[in-house]
Design a protein around this motif. Structure first.
Motif, PDB file in Angstrom:
ATOM      1  N   SER A 193       0.636  -1.460   0.039  1.00  0.00           N
ATOM      2  CA  SER A 193      -0.140  -0.237   0.012  1.00  0.00           C
ATOM      3  C   SER A 193       0.656   1.233  -0.094  1.00  0.00           C
ATOM      4  CB  SER A 193      -1.167   0.207   1.313  1.00  0.00           C
ATOM      5  OG  SER A 193      -0.170  -0.006   2.835  1.00  0.00           O
ATOM      6  N   ARG A 194       2.136   1.171   0.510  1.00  0.00           N
ATOM      7  CA  ARG A 194       2.950   1.942   0.472  1.00  0.00           C
ATOM      8  C   ARG A 194       4.002   2.820  -0.428  1.00  0.00           C
ATOM      9  NH1 ARG A 194       5.373   1.130   6.355  1.00  0.00           N
ATOM     10  NH2 ARG A 194       3.385   1.465   7.274  1.00  0.00           N
ATOM     11  N   ALA A 195       3.432   1.818  -1.964  1.00  0.00           N
ATOM     12  CA  ALA A 195       4.552   2.121  -3.094  1.00  0.00           C
ATOM     13  C   ALA A 195       3.142   2.642  -3.680  1.00  0.00           C
ATOM     14  CB  ALA A 195       4.037   0.714  -4.180  1.00  0.00           C
ATOM     15  N   GLU A 196       4.310   3.418  -4.659  1.00  0.00           N
ATOM     16  CA  GLU A 196       3.577   4.994  -5.518  1.00  0.00           C
ATOM     17  C   GLU A 196       2.509   4.065  -6.553  1.00  0.00           C
ATOM     18  OE1 GLU A 196       4.397   7.894  -5.453  1.00  0.00           O
ATOM     19  OE2 GLU A 196       5.708   7.754  -3.677  1.00  0.00           O
ATOM     20  N   TRP A 209       1.627   4.344 -10.045  1.00  0.00           N
ATOM     21  CA  TRP A 209       2.123   3.492 -11.399  1.00  0.00           C
ATOM     22  C   TRP A 209       3.543   2.597 -10.459  1.00  0.00           C
ATOM     23  CZ3 TRP A 209       7.268   3.602 -11.247  1.00  0.00           C
ATOM     24  CH2 TRP A 209       7.752   4.256 -10.177  1.00  0.00           C
ATOM     25  N   ASP A 210       3.562   2.468 -10.145  1.00  0.00           N
ATOM     26  CA  ASP A 210       4.206   1.261  -9.519  1.00  0.00           C
ATOM     27  C   ASP A 210       3.813  -0.411  -9.558  1.00  0.00           C
ATOM     28  OD1 ASP A 210       6.958   0.269  -9.333  1.00  0.00           O
ATOM     29  OD2 ASP A 210       6.991   0.552  -6.570  1.00  0.00           O
ATOM     30  N   LEU A 250      12.585 -18.864  -4.461  1.00  0.00           N
ATOM     31  CA  LEU A 250      12.233 -17.476  -4.387  1.00  0.00           C
ATOM     32  C   LEU A 250      12.576 -16.843  -4.577  1.00  0.00           C
ATOM     33  CD1 LEU A 250       9.949 -15.559  -3.462  1.00  0.00           C
ATOM     34  CD2 LEU A 250      10.077 -15.839  -1.093  1.00  0.00           C
ATOM     35  N   ILE A 251      12.852 -15.445  -5.525  1.00  0.00           N
ATOM     36  CA  ILE A 251      13.420 -13.948  -5.577  1.00  0.00           C
ATOM     37  C   ILE A 251      12.991 -13.123  -5.252  1.00  0.00           C
ATOM     38  CG2 ILE A 251      14.335 -12.888  -7.853  1.00  0.00           C
ATOM     39  CD1 ILE A 251      14.262 -15.517 -10.054  1.00  0.00           C
ATOM     40  N   VAL A 252      13.361 -12.645  -4.812  1.00  0.00           N
ATOM     41  CA  VAL A 252      12.902 -11.261  -3.821  1.00  0.00           C
ATOM     42  C   VAL A 252      13.156  -9.857  -4.922  1.00  0.00           C
ATOM     43  CG1 VAL A 252      12.547  -9.398  -2.524  1.00  0.00           C
ATOM     44  CG2 VAL A 252      12.108 -11.426  -2.012  1.00  0.00           C
ATOM     45  N   ALA A 253      13.395  -9.027  -5.652  1.00  0.00           N
ATOM     46  CA  ALA A 253      13.750  -7.943  -7.265  1.00  0.00           C
ATOM     47  C   ALA A 253      12.677  -7.517  -6.341  1.00  0.00           C
ATOM     48  CB  ALA A 253      13.056  -8.667  -8.422  1.00  0.00           C
ATOM     49  N   HIS A 254      13.921  -5.739  -6.718  1.00  0.00           N
ATOM     50  CA  HIS A 254      13.543  -4.592  -6.567  1.00  0.00           C
ATOM     51  C   HIS A 254      12.882  -3.594  -7.900  1.00  0.00           C
ATOM     52  CE1 HIS A 254      13.240  -0.785  -4.659  1.00  0.00           C
ATOM     53  NE2 HIS A 254      14.807  -0.596  -6.076  1.00  0.00           N
ATOM     54  N   HIS A 255      12.984  -4.220  -9.278  1.00  0.00           N
ATOM     55  CA  HIS A 255      12.444  -3.655 -10.072  1.00  0.00           C
ATOM     56  C   HIS A 255      11.310  -4.968 -10.882  1.00  0.00           C
ATOM     57  CE1 HIS A 255      16.530  -1.125 -11.134  1.00  0.00           C
ATOM     58  NE2 HIS A 255      15.728  -0.655 -10.380  1.00  0.00           N
ATOM     59  N   PRO A 256      10.067  -4.122 -10.660  1.00  0.00           N
ATOM     60  CA  PRO A 256       9.673  -4.680 -11.408  1.00  0.00           C
ATOM     61  C   PRO A 256       9.353  -5.648 -12.868  1.00  0.00           C
ATOM     62  CG  PRO A 256       8.518  -2.664 -10.295  1.00  0.00           C
ATOM     63  CD  PRO A 256       9.909  -2.323 -10.673  1.00  0.00           C
ATOM     64  N   LEU A 257       8.860  -7.095 -13.076  1.00  0.00           N
ATOM     65  CA  LEU A 257       9.381  -7.250 -14.246  1.00  0.00           C
ATOM     66  C   LEU A 257       8.226  -7.186 -15.060  1.00  0.00           C
ATOM     67  CD1 LEU A 257      10.498  -9.147 -15.908  1.00  0.00           C
ATOM     68  CD2 LEU A 257       8.310 -10.963 -15.231  1.00  0.00           C
ATOM     69  N   TYR A 258       6.789  -6.533 -14.918  1.00  0.00           N
ATOM     70  CA  TYR A 258       6.351  -6.066 -15.287  1.00  0.00           C
ATOM     71  C   TYR A 258       5.561  -4.654 -15.107  1.00  0.00           C
ATOM     72  CZ  TYR A 258       5.894 -10.152 -18.756  1.00  0.00           C
ATOM     73  OH  TYR A 258       6.053 -11.475 -19.070  1.00  0.00           O
ATOM     74  N   VAL A 264       8.365  -8.337  -5.925  1.00  0.00           N
ATOM     75  CA  VAL A 264       9.011  -7.384  -6.077  1.00  0.00           C
ATOM     76  C   VAL A 264       8.534  -6.920  -5.199  1.00  0.00           C
ATOM     77  CG1 VAL A 264       8.770  -5.289  -7.375  1.00  0.00           C
ATOM     78  CG2 VAL A 264       8.562  -7.820  -8.374  1.00  0.00           C
ATOM     79  N   ALA A 265       9.495  -5.819  -4.630  1.00  0.00           N
ATOM     80  CA  ALA A 265       9.411  -4.578  -3.194  1.00  0.00           C
ATOM     81  C   ALA A 265      10.527  -2.776  -3.820  1.00  0.00           C
ATOM     82  CB  ALA A 265       9.836  -5.112  -1.865  1.00  0.00           C
ATOM     83  N   HIS A 266       9.397  -2.666  -4.627  1.00  0.00           N
ATOM     84  CA  HIS A 266      10.357  -0.998  -5.387  1.00  0.00           C
ATOM     85  C   HIS A 266      10.069  -0.425  -5.069  1.00  0.00           C
ATOM     86  CE1 HIS A 266       9.906   1.070  -9.550  1.00  0.00           C
ATOM     87  NE2 HIS A 266      11.789   0.722  -8.575  1.00  0.00           N
ATOM     88  N   THR A 267       8.572   1.018  -4.935  1.00  0.00           N
ATOM     89  CA  THR A 267       8.673   2.034  -4.088  1.00  0.00           C
ATOM     90  C   THR A 267       8.528   1.950  -2.886  1.00  0.00           C
ATOM     91  OG1 THR A 267       6.793   2.408  -5.720  1.00  0.00           O
ATOM     92  CG2 THR A 267       8.592   3.822  -6.457  1.00  0.00           C
TER      93      THR A 267
END
Length: 279
Positions: free
Chosen positions: A18-21, A23-24, A61-69, A98-101
């Motif tokens: 819920s704290r992601a931007e 657009w993310d 499991l892969i935890v990535a910072h950047h989204p795939l899509y 994915v955990a980004h913004t």
């Protein structure tokens, strides 16, 4: 061993979606909630090299910072390189989260890890999250150096402490200017110049600085700019996030094996300086 749903619940507690931007695109891209998880791989980019590394490692499991899509899709066909990643992950029973913004603004988050890599003391967020009464969450961080140093020395520190990339670290401003307070932001940061100027810092360390915003920033004030590779400024978060999951695993007795990818997924592979160009 914990199930994927349990691990994801722990990750979502660290970085609430819920704290992601708006657009993310964060959260779980693929994976069976009931699958058992033993090994986890943290990485910046969910690209093919990381999928291949997870297969070799035996990670579930892969935890990535950047989204795939990031902008959505209508197909995951393997004929497209992103679809191939999804196919390979599913065939090998590997989930992708994915955990980004939501990780950018967390406490601690991406910019805390960047500051830690440079031994900077964080004094607060650059752009505070108005929903955080403690005033600790938000984008970027304002930091203090233990001892003042020149802008050139600060840039050299960044080049030495951050992972090596073809770009290296670029500097704009007077290299002999004294730096005491700095702003840092992992990833693309030239949208934050108004906040950087308002913070009254001596330098701004970030990535992906474009010509016009950087030119305007240096003309506007004596602010020093230190521009590193996007991947390099966000990679320290992988180590921070892995340590956080390790602590959760120990607390719950999960016995997870948590790994950080050292594969350089920065897209630039080499650099050729023009003859006579400044160092």
């Amino acid at each position: 061993m914990p199930r994927l749903s349990e691990v994801i619940a722990a990750l979502d507690a660290l970085w609430p979606p819920s704290r992601a931007e708006q657009w993310d695109a964060v959260g779980t891209v693929c994976g069976d909630p009931d699958a058992e998880i033993q090994r986890v791989l943290f990485a910046v980019d969910p690209v093919q090299e990381i999928a291949d590394e997870a297969v070799r490692l035996g990670a579930q499991l892969i935890v990535a910072h950047h989204p795939l899509y990031l902008r959505g899709t209508t197909t995951v066909a393997a004929g497209h390189f992103k679809g191939r990643v999804v196919h390979d992950l599913i065939k090998n029973d590997i989930a992708l989260h994915v955990a980004h913004t939501n990780a950018d603004s967390a406490d601690p988050g991406v910019s805390d890890a960047l500051a830690g890599a440079l031994d900077l003391r964080v004094t607060g967020p650059l752009v505070p999250d108005p929903t955080d009464p403690s005033g600790r969450r938000g984008l970027g961080r304002i930091c203090e150096l233990e001892h003042p140093e020149t802008l050139a020395a600060f840039a050299a520190r960044a080049a030495e402490r951050l992972p090596a990339t073809a770009q290296g670290v670029r500097l704009a401003g007077d290299p002999d200017a004294v730096v005491r307070r700095v702003a840092v932001s992992g990833g693309s940061g030239d949208s934050l110049f108004d906040s950087v100027r308002a913070a009254g810092v001596d330098a701004f360390l970030t990535a992906d600085l474009r010509h016009h915003p950087a030119s305007e920033a240096t003309q506007h004030s004596p602010l020093g700019l230190v521009d590193a590779a996007h991947w390099a400024t966000e990679w320290p978060w992988c180590e921070l996030a892995a340590a956080q999951l390790d602590e959760i695993s120990d607390r719950h007795g999960w016995n997870l094996r948590v790994h950080v990818s050292h594969t350089v997924t920065d897209p630039w592979s080499s650099r050729h300086s023009s003859p006579g160009a400044p160092n």
